[in-house]
Design a protein around this motif. Sequence first.
Motif, PDB file in Angstrom:
ATOM      1  N   GLY A 101       4.908  61.539 -10.403  1.00 21.76           N
ATOM      2  CA  GLY A 101       4.875  60.396  -9.490  1.00 21.76           C
ATOM      3  C   GLY A 101       4.538  59.091 -10.201  1.00 21.76           C
ATOM      4  O   GLY A 101       4.175  58.109  -9.559  1.00 21.76           O
ATOM      5  N   ASP A 104       6.985  56.494  -8.843  1.00 20.81           N
ATOM      6  CA  ASP A 104       7.264  56.455  -7.400  1.00 20.81           C
ATOM      7  C   ASP A 104       7.061  55.058  -6.819  1.00 20.81           C
ATOM      8  O   ASP A 104       7.720  54.685  -5.845  1.00 20.81           O
ATOM      9  CB  ASP A 104       6.350  57.435  -6.645  1.00 20.81           C
ATOM     10  CG  ASP A 104       6.777  58.889  -6.821  1.00 20.81           C
ATOM     11  OD1 ASP A 104       7.740  59.137  -7.569  1.00 20.81           O
ATOM     12  OD2 ASP A 104       6.138  59.770  -6.210  1.00 20.81           O
ATOM     13  N   TRP A 105       6.141  54.290  -7.402  1.00 24.07           N
ATOM     14  CA  TRP A 105       5.859  52.939  -6.896  1.00 24.07           C
ATOM     15  C   TRP A 105       7.095  52.036  -6.946  1.00 24.07           C
ATOM     16  O   TRP A 105       7.176  51.047  -6.215  1.00 24.07           O
ATOM     17  CB  TRP A 105       4.718  52.286  -7.707  1.00 24.07           C
ATOM     18  CG  TRP A 105       5.006  52.221  -9.175  1.00 24.07           C
ATOM     19  CD1 TRP A 105       4.742  53.190 -10.091  1.00 24.07           C
ATOM     20  CD2 TRP A 105       5.667  51.168  -9.885  1.00 24.07           C
ATOM     21  NE1 TRP A 105       5.188  52.811 -11.337  1.00 24.07           N
ATOM     22  CE2 TRP A 105       5.756  51.570 -11.244  1.00 24.07           C
ATOM     23  CE3 TRP A 105       6.186  49.924  -9.526  1.00 24.07           C
ATOM     24  CZ2 TRP A 105       6.342  50.772 -12.225  1.00 24.07           C
ATOM     25  CZ3 TRP A 105       6.766  49.137 -10.506  1.00 24.07           C
ATOM     26  CH2 TRP A 105       6.832  49.562 -11.842  1.00 24.07           C
ATOM     27  N   ASN A 107       9.905  52.849  -5.938  1.00 24.57           N
ATOM     28  CA  ASN A 107      10.689  53.187  -4.755  1.00 24.57           C
ATOM     29  C   ASN A 107      12.179  53.310  -5.071  1.00 24.57           C
ATOM     30  O   ASN A 107      13.031  52.910  -4.272  1.00 24.57           O
ATOM     31  CB  ASN A 107      10.447  52.162  -3.635  1.00 24.57           C
ATOM     32  CG  ASN A 107      10.866  52.710  -2.295  1.00 24.57           C
ATOM     33  OD1 ASN A 107      10.891  53.929  -2.101  1.00 24.57           O
ATOM     34  ND2 ASN A 107      11.228  51.837  -1.379  1.00 24.57           N
ATOM     35  N   PRO A 109      15.372  55.507  -5.416  1.00 24.80           N
ATOM     36  CA  PRO A 109      15.762  56.799  -4.840  1.00 24.80           C
ATOM     37  C   PRO A 109      16.021  57.889  -5.888  1.00 24.80           C
ATOM     38  O   PRO A 109      15.877  59.075  -5.598  1.00 24.80           O
ATOM     39  CB  PRO A 109      17.039  56.475  -4.059  1.00 24.80           C
ATOM     40  CG  PRO A 109      17.488  55.142  -4.537  1.00 24.80           C
ATOM     41  CD  PRO A 109      16.287  54.426  -5.071  1.00 24.80           C
ATOM     42  N   HIS A 112      12.266  59.401  -8.760  1.00 25.28           N
ATOM     43  CA  HIS A 112      11.194  59.664  -7.800  1.00 25.28           C
ATOM     44  C   HIS A 112      10.773  61.118  -7.890  1.00 25.28           C
ATOM     45  O   HIS A 112      11.610  62.006  -8.087  1.00 25.28           O
ATOM     46  CB  HIS A 112      11.693  59.339  -6.381  1.00 25.28           C
ATOM     47  CG  HIS A 112      10.589  59.200  -5.380  1.00 25.28           C
ATOM     48  ND1 HIS A 112      10.080  60.275  -4.696  1.00 25.28           N
ATOM     49  CD2 HIS A 112       9.880  58.116  -4.970  1.00 25.28           C
ATOM     50  CE1 HIS A 112       9.119  59.856  -3.885  1.00 25.28           C
ATOM     51  NE2 HIS A 112       8.975  58.546  -4.035  1.00 25.28           N
ATOM     52  N   SER A 113       9.472  61.359  -7.729  1.00 20.69           N
ATOM     53  CA  SER A 113       8.942  62.728  -7.888  1.00 20.69           C
ATOM     54  C   SER A 113       9.547  63.721  -6.896  1.00 20.69           C
ATOM     55  O   SER A 113       9.564  64.916  -7.149  1.00 20.69           O
ATOM     56  CB  SER A 113       7.421  62.715  -7.741  1.00 20.69           C
ATOM     57  OG  SER A 113       7.051  62.261  -6.457  1.00 20.69           O
ATOM     58  N   SER A 114      10.017  63.216  -5.755  1.00 17.68           N
ATOM     59  CA  SER A 114      10.544  64.145  -4.749  1.00 17.68           C
ATOM     60  C   SER A 114      12.006  64.487  -4.985  1.00 17.68           C
ATOM     61  O   SER A 114      12.515  65.447  -4.396  1.00 17.68           O
ATOM     62  CB  SER A 114      10.369  63.552  -3.348  1.00 17.68           C
ATOM     63  OG  SER A 114      11.155  62.389  -3.220  1.00 17.68           O
TER      64      SER A 114
END
Lengths: 403, 110
Positions: A101, A104-105, A107, A109, A112-114
């Motif tokens: 992550g 992730d900051w 943002n 797409p 991103h960690s997800s």
Amino acid sequence: MAIADVKEYCHLTPEEVEQIGAELDAIRAEIEESRGDKDAAYINRVITTQRWMAAAARIGMIVSSPMDKKVRGPVLAASTISLGLAKILENMEIGHNVMHGQWDWMNDPEIHSSTWEWDTGQPAEQWKHSHNYIHHQFTNVLGYDNDIGYGVLRMAREQKWHPVNLGQPLYNALLAGLFQWGVALHDLDLEAIRKGKKDPKEMKRQLKQIAKKGRNQILKDYVLYPALSGKQWKSTLKANATANFMRNVWSYLIIFCGHFPDGALHFTEDELEDETRAEWYLRQVLGTANFEGSRLLHVMSGSLGYQIEHHLFPDLPSNRYPEIAVKVRALCDKYDIPYTTGPLHQQYGQVLRVIHKLSLPNKMTSDDKPPTGVDITVEHGRRKAEERQQRRLELGGWSRSAS
Amino acid sequence: MSRVGAAGPGTLFAWDDGVLVKATVTRCALSRVCGACGGSLARPVAFVGTAEEVGRNAFHAPPLHTACAEDVRRLLDPTWETVLTGGFEFVRPAKHDEDRRPTFVPNSLL
């Protein structure tokens, strides 16, 4: 021995531990506030470089296939090295850090960690559990942290010796060469399976996920790309195997240098629930080890040469670790806390010594861990059964069910 | 992604009878899984909390899928608000904190 008994580890008063925590909080806040475009440009540049290296390698293998052998050889060799380096970069500086992550900051797409899925055998979801949670939350805590020996090596004197440990030098070589598959099985928790404590339903789900990811990896490197090389499919297959081997050995080496050189401590812990943030910070410093090297070496190591800083702030951007390291080291000097570091070859030499020594019973070898402070030496012997904590059940039986 | 659906509060991954379980909250934060369904998080990440938590941008409830956030509000407290973010900081409690629960600080609100 619990980390709460800090005097056993490094002669600090509870007030000093809290003061260290406050100073580390300030370092963190400073990075968070200054995080911005320059950092985003860094990770985008690394990803672009990695993709060009991988693309050049794949194209090189394909276009060289009809060439004369004298030309094909060097092109294939260069492509193999380029692919190996691209895989190292993708796994270490990009994949590992994105999945923490760290970016992730932004943002973004894609970064991103997800959403990130990496070029290795272990599914990202399982890595985020076994590494981000188990390893980073229970760093070097015996019976909790599965990175201590990856379930196949005895890496601490507190661990029970068994005749099977005599084969450690061999297991170590196999683990290094096949590291991506060792990591792929990591979240299964082999020890829990051996002891029958693994939830069978969860094990089946995880195995299915690993089989799918492993199949895709094998299809990509050993079927699809070789097929694109036509008659030279064997050369491409060997080149891909070599690139994977390069990545495996390098990742193994870097990861083992992070926690097993002499200065990195292991902990036995009866209760982690009440550990404060400052105590958690301290355990990260005492349980990890850095190595020194050029900026390029650090980038190719996923910035894990700054293992101490990574464990303190696993979700801060990796490109900021060099400046954080200066401050953390000054803090360690100020409070006389061990800050374990050294050249890569020295750190790995110590890891190899641990692996070989611990293949034998404790009474046949000496302990190489240095004192943790003035006149303080922590005994690293095996505790009696009644003194040891119960193994954390959630590690083997992790499931998606509600708590 | 959400599997909470119409089920009761007992099905929420990080809650036990409506009360947050600290160890599971930490697991959600680091493994980057949803506090409601236990599945991998998606982007954007949702947080739910009281108006006060929204005001100080620090939440006790773990990260959620956007659909799961609606389920959590419906099942636990419809007055809670939802915020969306790209990422978050996980803040462990310090010794001097009166409230010894970890908090989440969204770092890129949408």
